[in-house]
Structures are given as C-alpha cells and as structure tokens.
Write a protein that holds these residues in place. Structure first.
Motif, PDB file in Angstrom:
ATOM      1  N   SER A 192     -39.381 -28.990  23.379  1.00  0.00           N
ATOM      2  CA  SER A 192     -38.945 -27.816  22.614  1.00  0.00           C
ATOM      3  C   SER A 192     -39.088 -26.588  23.494  1.00  0.00           C
ATOM      4  O   SER A 192     -40.029 -26.495  24.287  1.00  0.00           O
ATOM      5  CB  SER A 192     -39.827 -27.632  21.374  1.00  0.00           C
ATOM      6  OG  SER A 192     -39.508 -28.596  20.412  1.00  0.00           O
ATOM      7  N   GLU A 196     -41.369 -18.339  20.719  1.00  0.00           N
ATOM      8  CA  GLU A 196     -41.810 -18.152  19.340  1.00  0.00           C
ATOM      9  C   GLU A 196     -42.552 -19.367  18.792  1.00  0.00           C
ATOM     10  O   GLU A 196     -43.066 -19.333  17.688  1.00  0.00           O
ATOM     11  CB  GLU A 196     -40.600 -17.832  18.445  1.00  0.00           C
ATOM     12  CG  GLU A 196     -39.629 -18.984  18.155  1.00  0.00           C
ATOM     13  CD  GLU A 196     -38.578 -19.229  19.244  1.00  0.00           C
ATOM     14  OE1 GLU A 196     -38.898 -19.039  20.439  1.00  0.00           O
ATOM     15  OE2 GLU A 196     -37.458 -19.639  18.895  1.00  0.00           O
ATOM     16  N   LEU A 197     -42.597 -20.465  19.580  1.00  0.00           N
ATOM     17  CA  LEU A 197     -43.068 -21.730  19.002  1.00  0.00           C
ATOM     18  C   LEU A 197     -44.567 -21.952  19.158  1.00  0.00           C
ATOM     19  O   LEU A 197     -45.167 -21.622  20.180  1.00  0.00           O
ATOM     20  CB  LEU A 197     -42.326 -22.899  19.654  1.00  0.00           C
ATOM     21  CG  LEU A 197     -40.801 -22.846  19.536  1.00  0.00           C
ATOM     22  CD1 LEU A 197     -40.180 -24.044  20.257  1.00  0.00           C
ATOM     23  CD2 LEU A 197     -40.369 -22.819  18.074  1.00  0.00           C
ATOM     24  N   ILE A 209     -43.374 -19.162  14.899  1.00  0.00           N
ATOM     25  CA  ILE A 209     -43.038 -20.224  13.925  1.00  0.00           C
ATOM     26  C   ILE A 209     -43.558 -21.557  14.477  1.00  0.00           C
ATOM     27  O   ILE A 209     -43.762 -21.701  15.679  1.00  0.00           O
ATOM     28  CB  ILE A 209     -41.509 -20.340  13.669  1.00  0.00           C
ATOM     29  CG1 ILE A 209     -40.759 -20.658  14.977  1.00  0.00           C
ATOM     30  CG2 ILE A 209     -40.963 -19.075  13.019  1.00  0.00           C
ATOM     31  CD1 ILE A 209     -39.298 -21.025  14.777  1.00  0.00           C
ATOM     32  N   SER A 212     -40.939 -27.328  14.750  1.00  0.00           N
ATOM     33  CA  SER A 212     -40.603 -28.511  13.931  1.00  0.00           C
ATOM     34  C   SER A 212     -39.677 -29.466  14.679  1.00  0.00           C
ATOM     35  O   SER A 212     -39.678 -30.670  14.427  1.00  0.00           O
ATOM     36  CB  SER A 212     -39.961 -28.085  12.601  1.00  0.00           C
ATOM     37  OG  SER A 212     -38.754 -27.400  12.833  1.00  0.00           O
ATOM     38  N   ASN A 213     -38.914 -28.933  15.649  1.00  0.00           N
ATOM     39  CA  ASN A 213     -37.921 -29.798  16.317  1.00  0.00           C
ATOM     40  C   ASN A 213     -38.556 -30.971  17.059  1.00  0.00           C
ATOM     41  O   ASN A 213     -38.023 -32.085  17.034  1.00  0.00           O
ATOM     42  CB  ASN A 213     -37.089 -28.988  17.317  1.00  0.00           C
ATOM     43  CG  ASN A 213     -36.204 -27.965  16.634  1.00  0.00           C
ATOM     44  OD1 ASN A 213     -36.112 -27.947  15.411  1.00  0.00           O
ATOM     45  ND2 ASN A 213     -35.575 -27.101  17.421  1.00  0.00           N
ATOM     46  N   GLY A 259     -32.520 -22.830  23.629  1.00  0.00           N
ATOM     47  CA  GLY A 259     -32.211 -22.337  24.966  1.00  0.00           C
ATOM     48  C   GLY A 259     -30.828 -22.668  25.479  1.00  0.00           C
ATOM     49  O   GLY A 259     -30.579 -22.601  26.682  1.00  0.00           O
ATOM     50  N   SER A 261     -27.979 -21.376  23.698  1.00  0.00           N
ATOM     51  CA  SER A 261     -27.009 -20.407  23.153  1.00  0.00           C
ATOM     52  C   SER A 261     -26.681 -19.374  24.227  1.00  0.00           C
ATOM     53  O   SER A 261     -26.959 -19.586  25.404  1.00  0.00           O
ATOM     54  CB  SER A 261     -27.604 -19.718  21.916  1.00  0.00           C
ATOM     55  OG  SER A 261     -28.086 -20.673  21.019  1.00  0.00           O
ATOM     56  N   PRO A 314     -29.019 -27.546  20.356  1.00  0.00           N
ATOM     57  CA  PRO A 314     -29.302 -26.192  19.898  1.00  0.00           C
ATOM     58  C   PRO A 314     -30.658 -26.137  19.187  1.00  0.00           C
ATOM     59  O   PRO A 314     -31.130 -27.147  18.654  1.00  0.00           O
ATOM     60  CB  PRO A 314     -28.174 -25.891  18.913  1.00  0.00           C
ATOM     61  CG  PRO A 314     -27.202 -27.000  19.016  1.00  0.00           C
ATOM     62  CD  PRO A 314     -27.864 -28.149  19.682  1.00  0.00           C
TER      63      PRO A 314
HETATM   64  P1  AMP Z   1     -32.243 -21.066  20.310  1.00  0.00           P
HETATM   65  O1  AMP Z   1     -31.237 -22.175  20.343  1.00  0.00           O
HETATM   66  O2  AMP Z   1     -33.333 -21.242  21.300  1.00  0.00           O
HETATM   67  O3  AMP Z   1     -31.568 -19.748  20.419  1.00  0.00           O
HETATM   68  O4  AMP Z   1     -32.920 -21.133  18.893  1.00  0.00           O
HETATM   69  C1  AMP Z   1     -32.148 -20.972  17.732  1.00  0.00           C
HETATM   70  C2  AMP Z   1     -33.030 -20.851  16.520  1.00  0.00           C
HETATM   71  O5  AMP Z   1     -33.771 -22.032  16.331  1.00  0.00           O
HETATM   72  C3  AMP Z   1     -34.056 -19.733  16.606  1.00  0.00           C
HETATM   73  O6  AMP Z   1     -34.171 -19.125  15.333  1.00  0.00           O
HETATM   74  C4  AMP Z   1     -35.316 -20.455  16.979  1.00  0.00           C
HETATM   75  O7  AMP Z   1     -36.466 -19.784  16.568  1.00  0.00           O
HETATM   76  C5  AMP Z   1     -35.154 -21.757  16.254  1.00  0.00           C
HETATM   77  N1  AMP Z   1     -35.910 -22.795  16.946  1.00  0.00           N
HETATM   78  C6  AMP Z   1     -35.801 -23.077  18.263  1.00  0.00           C
HETATM   79  N2  AMP Z   1     -36.616 -24.091  18.601  1.00  0.00           N
HETATM   80  C7  AMP Z   1     -37.255 -24.458  17.479  1.00  0.00           C
HETATM   81  C8  AMP Z   1     -38.235 -25.445  17.190  1.00  0.00           C
HETATM   82  N3  AMP Z   1     -38.713 -26.245  18.149  1.00  0.00           N
HETATM   83  N4  AMP Z   1     -38.684 -25.564  15.917  1.00  0.00           N
HETATM   84  C9  AMP Z   1     -38.190 -24.750  14.965  1.00  0.00           C
HETATM   85  N5  AMP Z   1     -37.267 -23.816  15.171  1.00  0.00           N
HETATM   86  C10 AMP Z   1     -36.796 -23.639  16.416  1.00  0.00           C
END
Ligand code: AMP
Ligand code: MG
Length: 426
Positions: A192, A196-197, A209, A212-213, A259, A261, A314
């Motif tokens: 992951s 923010e994780l 947050i 969860s992924n 990572g 987008s 994503p």
């Molecule tokens: P990103 O693709 O990195 O721009 O993330 C897109 C959205 O998914 C953002 O709101 C992130 O906070 C959320 N997100 C990314 N990775 C995780 C994760 N491992 N668990 C929960 N939400 C995630």
C-alpha cells in the motif's frame, strides 16, 4: 485508452503458468494437477459387501420368503478390515459387515432386513447366532461391490490439468497419495502507498486513515488461491517506494495500491515507467481508470534475473478491489495453470437506473437475487469509489456498457457474480 478486454489481454500475454511442485494433498485444493495419476491398485482392492448382512450362495436362497424361510448354518462373522478364513459352501452363510471382503464361495449378500437376524438377536438362546433364516431370494452379485469398480489398477484416475477439489483430494487419498505434483501457488507481494496510511492495531492520528487495501487485496489473493506477501505501507517518497519494491523481488507478482493517479505524489507509475517497463496506464473503466501495468526486475531462486508483473491498482478502496477482480484474478489463475478465468455471469433485470456520462465501462456494486426464475439487480447504495460498504453489501457487479449514456430500471444487464447466495451479507 484501452478497453477492459484489451487491457486484460495485455496482462495475460505477460504471464505464464508457474512450475510444478510437490504439495501435501490437503493443501492442494484449488491447484491444478501437474501429473497424470495412474493407479497402482484396485479401489476397492477386493470384492466386498455393500450391506450388513449374510454372504451366501444365491442358489441356496431359491424360493425363500417370509412364510417359508431358507435356513443356513452360520459359520463365521467378518468385519470390515478382516478376511474370513471360511469358505461358504452350500447350506452355509457368513455374517458380513459393510466393507468386509466377501468370503470365498459366496456370490451374494442378503441384507439383515431380509433375514430373521433381528428376531434372533432378541432371543438370548440364539447367541451366538448359529443359524439364520433367509426371507427372500437373492441373485448373484447383489450387494457386492466389485474389486476395482471405482478405480481399476493401471488406469488413469486423474488427468494432468484437473483442478483439485475436495473430491480429488479424497480420490488421491484413496490411492494412497500423501503428496501430489501441482502447479505451485503464486506469491503475490502486496504494497500500500500513501502518507495518510496507518496500519491496523495502531492509534489513528488526525488526518490519517487506516490502510484497508493491504487487507482486502491480501484477502482476494488468498481467496483465489495465491499466497500474499504483505510488504506493508510505503510513504509517498521515492526512496521508500524503491526500497519497498526491492522486497518484492522474490515474488511472482507485485500488486500495489495507490500512487497511480495524476496527483503530485502519485509516483508509483513514474517509478514503474523509469525503473521497470510500463505496458499500459489507464483503462476505460469505472471504477479503476488509473490502472498501471508493467514489469519490474526481480531475481529467481537461482540468482538469474526475471520480470515480475506489477499491477498498480488505484488507491480507492473499491477501485482496487474491482480492478483486482477484473485484472489480477485472471492473471493469477493463468499463473496457476487454470484455463477458465471468467466468473459466473447472469442476465439480471435492473431495479435501479444508472447514468454513464464518462463513456467508460461501469462495474457497479449490486445485490443480485433470483426471484420467480429471473435474476434482479439493485445497487448497494452510494457507488463512490471509496465507499467500501458498497462492496461489502454486494454479491455481484453489474456491467453498464461504455456506449450507453443510461441504463434504465427494467433493462437487462450482465451481472458478474462475485459470490453466490450462501456468502451474501444482505
Ligand atoms: P491514490 O490512488 O493514492 O491517489 O489514492 C486514492 C484514494 O484512496 C485516496 O483517498 C487515498 O487516501 C485512498 N487510499 C489509498 N490507499 C489506501 C489504502 N491502502 N487504504 C485505504 N484507502 C486508501
Ligand atoms: Mg496516494
């Protein structure tokens, strides 16, 4: 931008079935058999009784009825696992239990219910039973399971390429196998990404947050028969990403989330493009558009270099799960030697309307139910790509074609079944 089918094809082109390995049979369900299984033995090994009863010569029972029983002398009792040393000769019978080898001389088994066994058991004078009344005629072969009737010695019991299920595990056991050669399970590194994780089990600071992924993706990896190797969380920094990616070197596949987008810190795809090989980025699908697929350098057990497929999913919690079902699952199944990559699909009548302004294929989360012989699909509430409860409530994904601006309530759509009813939460 690639269609779902084009993207999947490019992924499948880059993965091959893995090599075979020996596994304990109990660990093999879901794997593909890598050898023909030829039987060295007969199953069952000997003619044996299918009933608890009396092994007799069928001729001796001619004319037997409840009114005029034919009486036979009982010369032995034989249990499953033992062999009677007595030969059944005219006028005699051997008490026999289910699974016991049929004694010499007998050609049929009369089940207890067709004898006066019960009555004799009740009267103490008849113990041990030395005589039995046969109450109905029997015929040669009746209630006898022939040696080799399940699997004959020298025949192929299971073919290479068979998907092993509990029935095959039982079959292998019935032939005495404790281990079997099967295509090995892929090891999937799961990473992951995001500042923010926070990992589960830790306090949640403001602005963060839980990750969860890692857990939903590792759960999917396991569900489809592969082995997750959890790499944890990488911060959005190049050094940390690169050092975490190094830990994926001995895996068979790398799945990252986040990572990919177009934001400032979405550097997974950039590192993939720079240090690995990017095959494509972005698919005409919703959710899950910014999917990245490529290859990173890894090392084999013998030290040689090889390419590891990298699926950059994503980050949104729903997007990564739907992308997994659509793209990672078929790749894993191919690596496991399977031939069929499609989930079961049904035609379902929509109970909600869906707008499609993006011109992408939509996979909305739905509850698919069968009523009066037809399938119906209703959405699981808000379909935001981060609303994980929409996935948790769903048992299927309804497919809204890319060339439709709107699909109305009452129209028929394809519904991909993620789970059947026994596993549905609503
Ligand atoms: P990103 O693709 O990195 O721009 O993330 C897109 C959205 O998914 C953002 O709101 C992130 O906070 C959320 N997100 C990314 N990775 C995780 C994760 N491992 N668990 C929960 N939400 C995630
Ligand atoms: Mg991110």
């Amino acid at each position: 931008m690639l269609s779902v089918e084009e993207a999947l094809q490019k992924i499948l082109n880059e993965v091959d079935p893995l090599e075979e390995a020996s596994v304990p049979i109990l660990d093999s369900p879901g794997q593909v058999l890598a050898e023909d299984i030829k039987s060295d033995i007969n199953v069952p090994p000997l003619d044996n009784s299918a009933m608890d009863g009396y092994a007799v010569i069928s001729r001796d029972t001619r004319g037997a009825s409840a009114e005029s029983p034919k009486f036979l002398r009982v010369i032995d009792t034989v249990m499953a696992g033992s062999i009677s040393q007595h030969e059944v000769v005219p006028g005699t019978a051997v008490r026999i239990m289910t699974g016991a080898p049929v004694p010499e001389g007998a050609d049929s088994v009369v089940q207890f219910e067709n004898t006066d066994e019960e009555k004799r058991k009740e009267s103490a004078a008849d113990r041990p039973i030395t005589r039995v009344g046969i109450l109905s005629e029997t015929s040669p072969g009746l209630n006898i399971r022939k040696a080799g009737e399940d699997i004959a010695r020298g025949t192929i019991a299971l073919r290479q390429g068979t998907v092993i299920r509990p029935a095959e595990v039982g079959l292998l056991a019935s032939l005495g196998y404790s281990q079997v050669k099967a295509i090995r399970r892929p090891v999937v590194a799961v990473l992951s990404t995001g500042n923010e994780l926070v990992d589960v089990g830790k306090p949640l600071p403001e602005g963060k947050i839980y990750d969860s992924n890692t857990y939903s993706i590792a759960g999917l990896v396991r569900r489809y028969g592969a082995i997750p190797k959890i790499l944890g969380i990488a911060q959005d920094s190049e050094e940390e990403l690169i050092s975490k990616l190094k830990q994926a070197q001995d895996a068979d596949m790398l799945v990252t989330t986040g990572g990919v987008s177009a934001g400032d810190y979405d550097m997974v795809k950039d590192i993939l493009a720079r240090d690995g090989e990017m095959v494509f980025w972005k698919v005409r699908v919703k959710p899950g558009k910014p999917l990245a697929f490529g290859k990173i350098k890894g090392s084999s057990r013998d030290g040689t270099t090889r390419n590891i497929p990298h699926l950059g999913l994503p980050g949104n919690a729903v997007s990564c799960m739907v992308s997994f079902e659509l793209f990672v699952r078929p790749a894993l199944l191919k690596m496991m030697g399977k031939k069929n990559f499609t989930k079961p699909t049904v035609e379902a009548i929509m109970e909600d309307s869906v707008k499609n302004s993006a011109g992408r294929r939509i996979y909305d989360r739905a509850i698919v139910e069968r009523r009066d012989g037809r399938y119906y699909a209703r959405l699981t509430g808000p379909q935001g790509s981060g609303v994980l409860t929409s996935m948790s409530r769903a048992n299927g994904l309804v497919l809204i074609p890319e060339d439709r601006k709107e699909v109305n309530k009452g129209e028929v759509v394809q519904a991909i079944m993620l789970d059947w009813n026994e596993e549905v939460n609503s």
